[in-house]
Design an enzyme around this catalytic site. Structure first.
Site, PDB file in Angstrom:
ATOM      1  N   ARG A  82       0.852  -1.010   0.013  1.00 14.14           N
ATOM      2  CA  ARG A  82       0.127   0.099   0.037  1.00 14.14           C
ATOM      3  C   ARG A  82       0.741   1.109   0.109  1.00 14.14           C
ATOM      4  O   ARG A  82       1.605   1.512   0.841  1.00 14.14           O
ATOM      5  CB  ARG A  82      -0.934  -0.043   1.234  1.00 14.14           C
ATOM      6  CG  ARG A  82      -1.764   1.108   1.357  1.00 14.14           C
ATOM      7  CD  ARG A  82      -3.044   1.100   0.291  1.00 14.14           C
ATOM      8  NE  ARG A  82      -4.062   1.868   0.810  1.00 14.14           N
ATOM      9  CZ  ARG A  82      -4.135   3.078   0.714  1.00 14.14           C
ATOM     10  NH1 ARG A  82      -3.144   3.950   0.173  1.00 14.14           N
ATOM     11  NH2 ARG A  82      -5.278   3.670   0.896  1.00 14.14           N
ATOM     12  N   GLU A  90     -11.417   3.875  -5.678  1.00 18.21           N
ATOM     13  CA  GLU A  90     -11.688   2.382  -5.667  1.00 18.21           C
ATOM     14  C   GLU A  90     -11.893   2.108  -7.097  1.00 18.21           C
ATOM     15  O   GLU A  90     -12.652   2.858  -7.884  1.00 18.21           O
ATOM     16  CB  GLU A  90     -12.731   1.781  -4.725  1.00 18.21           C
ATOM     17  CG  GLU A  90     -12.396   2.137  -3.274  1.00 18.21           C
ATOM     18  CD  GLU A  90     -11.071   1.443  -2.690  1.00 18.21           C
ATOM     19  OE1 GLU A  90     -10.732   0.292  -3.325  1.00 18.21           O
ATOM     20  OE2 GLU A  90     -10.691   2.164  -1.715  1.00 18.21           O
ATOM     21  N   ARG A 134      -0.803  -5.470   4.869  1.00 22.11           N
ATOM     22  CA  ARG A 134      -0.253  -5.047   3.502  1.00 22.11           C
ATOM     23  C   ARG A 134       0.976  -4.114   4.056  1.00 22.11           C
ATOM     24  O   ARG A 134       0.859  -3.394   5.348  1.00 22.11           O
ATOM     25  CB  ARG A 134      -1.137  -3.986   2.807  1.00 22.11           C
ATOM     26  CG  ARG A 134      -2.161  -4.736   2.422  1.00 22.11           C
ATOM     27  CD  ARG A 134      -3.076  -3.846   1.595  1.00 22.11           C
ATOM     28  NE  ARG A 134      -3.884  -2.941   2.387  1.00 22.11           N
ATOM     29  CZ  ARG A 134      -4.846  -2.031   2.213  1.00 22.11           C
ATOM     30  NH1 ARG A 134      -5.193  -1.904   0.802  1.00 22.11           N
ATOM     31  NH2 ARG A 134      -5.125  -1.042   3.053  1.00 22.11           N
TER      32      ARG A 134
END
Length: 200
Positions: A82, A90, A134
């Site tokens: 990330r 998104e 992440r």
């Protein structure tokens, strides 16, 4: 009895004579030199200590098999990365352009990130992990020193206020110039996710 006392005259007051000035004692030069040497021995180390070098950030690691998942996330093998400090629309998110027409801004952000990654070897410096496991990182690719900064500066992403706001100036520049998302109307990705109950 004198005439002065006889006619009521007062005797003259005695004159004040100041004491002679005090002579200053001069410290011999050898004594001064010895004192200076002692001070230097006691505090000289503190005065001439080298200035510590500024702490460097985490060292970047060159990654292989890197591809863009969306506008702010990469995948290198099995690892998801990330980009820290940015938030992109998104994949399913739509925005409005300058004419008020809807367009797939989430897909556009993913395509731009993929194009940046394709410019050369990708190197990322880790800043820990988020709650989804992440890796949070700042990444470079080819001649692009900071992919996240480019994404925000071109208006494909916004500064992620939940992090540290490192790209706020880039966001302001993109907004002032009407670039990317700022050409029309859009909902901030974090607000869109909340409204759609979409995970980060």
């Amino acid at each position: 009895m004198s005439d002065a006392y006889r006619f009521g005259a007062r005797p003259r007051a005695a004159r004040y004579v100041p004491p002679p000035p005090r002579r200053r004692t001069r410290v011999p030069a050898p004594v001064l030199l010895i004192g200076f040497v002692m001070l230097l021995a006691a505090y000289g180390g503190r005065l001439f200590m080298p200035v510590p070098a500024p702490q460097q950030g985490p060292a970047p690691a060159v990654l292989t098999d890197v591809r863009a998942i969306d506008g702010d996330t990469l995948r290198a093998g099995a690892e998801r990365i990330r980009l820290v400090g940015i938030d992109a629309p998104e994949k399913a998110q739509s925005c409005r352009d300058a004419r008020g027409e809807a367009y797939a801004c989430g897909l556009a952000a993913g395509e731009r990130l993929a194009a940046l990654v394709a410019q050369g070897p990708v190197a990322c410096a880790s800043h820990g992990r988020d709650r989804y496991g992440r890796t949070l990182a700042t990444c470079s690719a080819g001649g692009v020193a900071d992919i996240g900064r480019v994404m925000v500066r071109e208006g494909y992403a916004v500064s992620f206020m939940d992090r540290d706001g490192r790209y706020l100036a880039d966001e302001s520049a993109a907004r002032d110039q009407g670039l990317g998302l700022w050409r029309g109307a859009f909902e901030r990705p974090a607000d869109w996710r909340k409204r759609h109950r979409h995970p980060d």
